[in-house]
Design an enzyme around this catalytic site. Sequence first.
Site, mmCIF file in Angstrom:
data_model
loop_
_atom_site.group_PDB
_atom_site.id
_atom_site.type_symbol
_atom_site.label_atom_id
_atom_site.label_comp_id
_atom_site.label_asym_id
_atom_site.label_seq_id
_atom_site.Cartn_x
_atom_site.Cartn_y
_atom_site.Cartn_z
ATOM 1 N N TYR A 163 38.603 40.876 46.977
ATOM 2 C CA TYR A 163 39.803 40.982 46.145
ATOM 3 C C TYR A 163 39.645 40.216 44.832
ATOM 4 O O TYR A 163 40.260 40.557 43.812
ATOM 5 C CB TYR A 163 41.028 40.504 46.934
ATOM 6 C CG TYR A 163 42.262 41.321 46.640
ATOM 7 C CD1 TYR A 163 42.394 42.620 47.128
ATOM 8 C CD2 TYR A 163 43.283 40.816 45.867
ATOM 9 C CE1 TYR A 163 43.514 43.374 46.848
ATOM 10 C CE2 TYR A 163 44.414 41.560 45.583
ATOM 11 C CZ TYR A 163 44.523 42.838 46.071
ATOM 12 O OH TYR A 163 45.638 43.578 45.789
ATOM 13 N N LYS A 171 47.338 38.500 41.008
ATOM 14 C CA LYS A 171 48.536 38.528 41.872
ATOM 15 C C LYS A 171 49.177 37.146 41.957
ATOM 16 O O LYS A 171 50.404 37.035 42.059
ATOM 17 C CB LYS A 171 48.183 39.053 43.271
ATOM 18 C CG LYS A 171 47.794 40.526 43.312
ATOM 19 C CD LYS A 171 48.878 41.439 42.748
ATOM 20 C CE LYS A 171 48.609 42.906 43.019
ATOM 21 N NZ LYS A 171 49.507 43.783 42.240
HETATM 22 P P1 NAD Z 1 47.997 53.419 42.482
HETATM 23 O O1 NAD Z 1 46.588 53.504 42.027
HETATM 24 O O2 NAD Z 1 48.641 54.630 42.982
HETATM 25 O O3 NAD Z 1 48.916 52.771 41.351
HETATM 26 C C1 NAD Z 1 48.442 51.856 40.404
HETATM 27 C C2 NAD Z 1 49.133 52.202 39.113
HETATM 28 O O4 NAD Z 1 48.776 51.273 38.083
HETATM 29 C C3 NAD Z 1 48.745 53.607 38.599
HETATM 30 O O5 NAD Z 1 49.892 54.397 38.442
HETATM 31 C C4 NAD Z 1 48.121 53.333 37.234
HETATM 32 O O6 NAD Z 1 48.417 54.334 36.296
HETATM 33 C C5 NAD Z 1 48.797 52.026 36.883
HETATM 34 N N1 NAD Z 1 48.101 51.344 35.799
HETATM 35 C C6 NAD Z 1 46.897 50.729 35.816
HETATM 36 N N2 NAD Z 1 46.587 50.291 34.566
HETATM 37 C C7 NAD Z 1 47.640 50.638 33.768
HETATM 38 C C8 NAD Z 1 47.923 50.491 32.387
HETATM 39 N N3 NAD Z 1 47.059 49.886 31.554
HETATM 40 N N4 NAD Z 1 49.103 50.971 31.910
HETATM 41 C C9 NAD Z 1 49.975 51.594 32.721
HETATM 42 N N5 NAD Z 1 49.764 51.770 34.043
HETATM 43 C C10 NAD Z 1 48.603 51.297 34.555
HETATM 44 O O7 NAD Z 1 47.959 52.266 43.615
HETATM 45 P P2 NAD Z 1 49.089 51.495 44.422
HETATM 46 O O8 NAD Z 1 48.371 50.899 45.570
HETATM 47 O O9 NAD Z 1 50.275 52.337 44.643
HETATM 48 O O10 NAD Z 1 49.421 50.300 43.433
HETATM 49 C C11 NAD Z 1 50.716 49.970 43.002
HETATM 50 C C12 NAD Z 1 50.903 48.459 43.120
HETATM 51 O O11 NAD Z 1 50.911 48.087 44.487
HETATM 52 C C13 NAD Z 1 49.792 47.638 42.456
HETATM 53 O O12 NAD Z 1 50.365 46.502 41.837
HETATM 54 C C14 NAD Z 1 48.982 47.190 43.670
HETATM 55 O O13 NAD Z 1 48.240 46.010 43.421
HETATM 56 C C15 NAD Z 1 50.092 46.953 44.652
HETATM 57 N N6 NAD Z 1 49.676 46.842 46.050
HETATM 58 C C16 NAD Z 1 48.972 47.844 46.630
HETATM 59 C C17 NAD Z 1 48.562 47.710 47.938
HETATM 60 C C18 NAD Z 1 47.772 48.785 48.604
HETATM 61 O O14 NAD Z 1 47.133 48.508 49.632
HETATM 62 N N7 NAD Z 1 47.768 50.004 48.100
HETATM 63 C C19 NAD Z 1 48.899 46.557 48.679
HETATM 64 C C20 NAD Z 1 49.624 45.556 48.050
HETATM 65 C C21 NAD Z 1 50.023 45.708 46.726
#
Ligand code: NAD
Length: 255
Positions: free
Chosen positions: A156, A163
């Site tokens: 990570y 985060k």
């Molecule tokens: P995802 O890839 O579907 O979404 C990530 C989003 O970030 C995308 O829509 C992308 O367009 C956007 N993004 C990245 N750089 C960008 C920029 N410069 N400008 C605008 N948008 C930008 O993945 P996800 O897992 O749904 O992620 C959403 C959130 O959830 C993130 O913060 C991620 O860290 C968090 N999260 C995810 C998990 C998991 O296991 N999937 C667990 C905990 C937290």
Amino acid sequence: MGTLEGKHGLIIGVANHNSIAWSIAQKLMEEGATLAFTYQNRFEKNIRKLLEDKPETPLYPCDVQNDEEMDAVFQSLTDSWGKLDILLHAVAFASPDALNGRFIDTKRSDFLTSLDISAYSLVSAAHRAEPLMKAAGGGSIITLTYQASQWVTPGYNLMAIAKSALEAGVRYLASEMGPNNIRVNAISAGPVRTISAMGVPGVRDFFSDIEQFAPMRRNITANDVAEMAAFLSSDGARNIAGQVLYVDSGTSIMA
Ligand code: NAD
């Protein structure tokens, strides 16, 4: 009547149908919220397809590193709605190099980019949302985090540092925005199969480990996160502010 009837929300972070932000958006709409969305250019086709049966939905191109695009989104919401009740921030990025190597080798440029996109963007969105939420008489800002902010999760790396900054930002924003009845909280989600998650080295093992060791002996779904987000968006969460709420099958309590 849904719990979010009459509320207006902005969703930042839908990339495709697997995005946690998309599950949250569906749940908020189910509860009666009216939503607008932003998208990163490379995902425009996906989001247009997801919203094809809702052609009236406001949809804005927005890279969170681009201040002009951020300004344009909030200006348009000011002109059209004049208020905002809900802001979902579901955005994160770290370059593959920074995730695959050793953390100690992280390049300054990768560090700055990741912190800018994953943590500063919450501050810049909250700053722009504040007047609209004041006009609404209050609001709920929700971001998404992961427990690697608190303990070392191999692979990570840089994302964990982003985060940690994000979670500290939630507390500072909550303390400043609370007097205007604006709540800022983070949901710390367990792993969900999305584009972002699958970029974390070794993530596939997390899913099987959770089935063995999490108190609930199961992985979470994006819909579990959506249920929490709908609650945090509702008036029932009126006194929850500055918190990191875990939706992780209990994994975070295990040593
Ligand atoms: P995802 O890839 O579907 O979404 C990530 C989003 O970030 C995308 O829509 C992308 O367009 C956007 N993004 C990245 N750089 C960008 C920029 N410069 N400008 C605008 N948008 C930008 O993945 P996800 O897992 O749904 O992620 C959403 C959130 O959830 C993130 O913060 C991620 O860290 C968090 N999260 C995810 C998990 C998991 O296991 N999937 C667990 C905990 C937290």
